[in-house]
Design a protein around this motif. Structure first.
Motif, PDB file in Angstrom:
ATOM      1  N   GLU A 290     -31.383  14.696  14.734  1.00 11.82           N
ATOM      2  CA  GLU A 290     -30.685  15.551  15.680  1.00 11.82           C
ATOM      3  C   GLU A 290     -30.408  14.760  16.945  1.00 11.82           C
ATOM      4  OE1 GLU A 290     -31.203  19.916  17.813  1.00 11.82           O
ATOM      5  OE2 GLU A 290     -32.929  18.971  16.873  1.00 11.82           O
ATOM      6  N   VAL A 291     -29.216  14.975  17.514  1.00  8.31           N
ATOM      7  CA  VAL A 291     -28.870  14.348  18.783  1.00  8.31           C
ATOM      8  C   VAL A 291     -28.731  15.456  19.812  1.00  8.31           C
ATOM      9  CG1 VAL A 291     -27.177  12.999  20.035  1.00  8.31           C
ATOM     10  CG2 VAL A 291     -27.709  12.416  17.678  1.00  8.31           C
ATOM     11  N   ALA A 292     -29.503  15.342  20.891  1.00  8.57           N
ATOM     12  CA  ALA A 292     -29.464  16.330  21.969  1.00  8.57           C
ATOM     13  C   ALA A 292     -28.956  15.633  23.223  1.00  8.57           C
ATOM     14  CB  ALA A 292     -30.847  16.911  22.212  1.00  8.57           C
ATOM     15  N   THR A 293     -28.055  16.295  23.948  1.00  2.00           N
ATOM     16  CA  THR A 293     -27.527  15.742  25.183  1.00  2.00           C
ATOM     17  C   THR A 293     -28.419  16.191  26.328  1.00  2.00           C
ATOM     18  OG1 THR A 293     -25.322  15.867  24.264  1.00  2.00           O
ATOM     19  CG2 THR A 293     -25.495  15.558  26.631  1.00  2.00           C
ATOM     20  N   ARG A 294     -28.864  15.230  27.109  1.00  4.72           N
ATOM     21  CA  ARG A 294     -29.722  15.538  28.252  1.00  4.72           C
ATOM     22  C   ARG A 294     -28.853  15.847  29.467  1.00  4.72           C
ATOM     23  NH1 ARG A 294     -35.457  13.950  27.676  1.00  4.72           N
ATOM     24  NH2 ARG A 294     -35.827  14.892  25.663  1.00  4.72           N
ATOM     25  N   SER A 295     -28.668  14.909  30.328  1.00  3.17           N
ATOM     26  CA  SER A 295     -27.859  15.149  31.523  1.00  3.17           C
ATOM     27  C   SER A 295     -26.651  14.214  31.506  1.00  3.17           C
ATOM     28  CB  SER A 295     -28.692  14.907  32.779  1.00  3.17           C
ATOM     29  OG  SER A 295     -29.157  13.579  32.807  1.00  3.17           O
ATOM     30  N   LYS A 296     -25.515  14.786  31.731  1.00  2.00           N
ATOM     31  CA  LYS A 296     -24.235  14.077  31.760  1.00  2.00           C
ATOM     32  C   LYS A 296     -24.027  13.297  30.460  1.00  2.00           C
ATOM     33  CE  LYS A 296     -24.122  13.964  36.730  1.00  2.00           C
ATOM     34  NZ  LYS A 296     -24.020  13.195  37.932  1.00  2.00           N
ATOM     35  N   LYS A 297     -24.108  11.977  30.505  1.00  2.15           N
ATOM     36  CA  LYS A 297     -23.815  11.166  29.322  1.00  2.15           C
ATOM     37  C   LYS A 297     -25.067  10.714  28.581  1.00  2.15           C
ATOM     38  CE  LYS A 297     -19.599   9.361  31.357  1.00  2.15           C
ATOM     39  NZ  LYS A 297     -18.886   8.157  31.791  1.00  2.15           N
ATOM     40  N   LYS A 298     -26.225  11.169  29.007  1.00  4.96           N
ATOM     41  CA  LYS A 298     -27.480  10.751  28.370  1.00  4.96           C
ATOM     42  C   LYS A 298     -27.741  11.604  27.137  1.00  4.96           C
ATOM     43  CE  LYS A 298     -28.720   8.385  32.144  1.00  4.96           C
ATOM     44  NZ  LYS A 298     -28.880   6.996  32.238  1.00  4.96           N
ATOM     45  N   SER A 299     -28.244  10.970  26.078  1.00  3.58           N
ATOM     46  CA  SER A 299     -28.571  11.717  24.865  1.00  3.58           C
ATOM     47  C   SER A 299     -29.850  11.152  24.249  1.00  3.58           C
ATOM     48  CB  SER A 299     -27.421  11.668  23.863  1.00  3.58           C
ATOM     49  OG  SER A 299     -27.119  10.339  23.537  1.00  3.58           O
ATOM     50  N   VAL A 300     -30.460  11.956  23.393  1.00  2.00           N
ATOM     51  CA  VAL A 300     -31.702  11.589  22.727  1.00  2.00           C
ATOM     52  C   VAL A 300     -31.559  11.899  21.245  1.00  2.00           C
ATOM     53  CG1 VAL A 300     -34.162  12.098  22.548  1.00  2.00           C
ATOM     54  CG2 VAL A 300     -33.078  12.070  24.771  1.00  2.00           C
ATOM     55  N   THR A 301     -31.914  10.934  20.395  1.00  2.76           N
ATOM     56  CA  THR A 301     -31.905  11.134  18.953  1.00  2.76           C
ATOM     57  C   THR A 301     -33.324  11.474  18.513  1.00  2.76           C
ATOM     58  OG1 THR A 301     -30.144   9.501  18.719  1.00  2.76           O
ATOM     59  CG2 THR A 301     -31.349  10.085  16.735  1.00  2.76           C
ATOM     60  N   THR A 302     -33.468  12.580  17.787  1.00  7.25           N
ATOM     61  CA  THR A 302     -34.771  13.034  17.317  1.00  7.25           C
ATOM     62  C   THR A 302     -34.844  12.869  15.806  1.00  7.25           C
ATOM     63  OG1 THR A 302     -34.795  14.669  19.088  1.00  7.25           O
ATOM     64  CG2 THR A 302     -36.365  14.973  17.317  1.00  7.25           C
TER      65      THR A 302
END
Length: 178
Positions: free
Chosen positions: A85-97
């Motif tokens: 899963e890819v979640a967008t944090r703030s603005k252009k930042k994202s995290v892959t889980t």
């Protein structure tokens, strides 16, 4: 009328379970991780509750397709799967889980270190909302992570049809070719 001294009290016969060694009423209250409890559950599911059976844990795991929950509900055993899963944090930042690697026998600290080195980013092990361990990698590495998992952990039994990704809160197969 009889007095308490005149009444004859008979001792109550306690039947000990041949598998666990405790009275039969106490079997369900044993610690869930002890060997006796596991053997008792295996014997109960196999229909040998009153008999002394030499059941191993491998026999229990092979036949364990469902789990009894309190209230008589039955929960089907799920097949191991990996969910990306890819979640967008703030603005252009994202995290892959990456969730579910441990069900295939992959050691999460080693896998986290591998993802961090391959993608040149931070990778850590965190708890999911369902209290399962997952790997979080900083950045959007959905495609690269799926390919790396299949290539690196093929010897652990990970195949393409067991890899899913979350698309708008809906679980979808990542690879369509199988």
């Amino acid at each position: 009328m009889t007095t308490p001294s005149e009444a004859t009290l008979q001792p109550q016969a306690v039947v000990y379970d041949s598998i666990t060694g405790v009275p039969s009423e106490f079997n369900e209250f044993l610690p869930k991780d002890c060997e006796e409890y596991k053997k008792w559950v295996a014997a109960k599911e196999a229909g040998l509750e009153g008999e002394a059976g030499n059941l191993s844990l491998a026999d229990k795991e092979a036949d364990d397709v469902e789990k009894r929950l309190p209230g008589g509900k039955v929960k089907k055993k799920t097949k191991p799967e990996i969910v990306l899963e890819v979640a967008t944090r703030s603005k252009k930042k994202s995290v892959t889980t990456i969730l579910g690697l441990e069900t295939f026998g992959v050691k999460l600290p080693e896998a986290s270190k591998l993802f961090g080195k391959k993608f040149a980013s931070g990778a850590s092990i965190t708890k999911s909302p369902t209290d399962k361990d997952q790997i979080e990698v900083q950045g959007d590495f959905l495609d690269k992570a799926a390919e790396l998992i299949v290539k690196t952990y093929a010897d652990k039994g990970i195949v393409k049809k067991r890899i899913y990704f979350m698309d708008n809160k809906k679980k979808t197969h990542y690879f369509d070719d199988e």
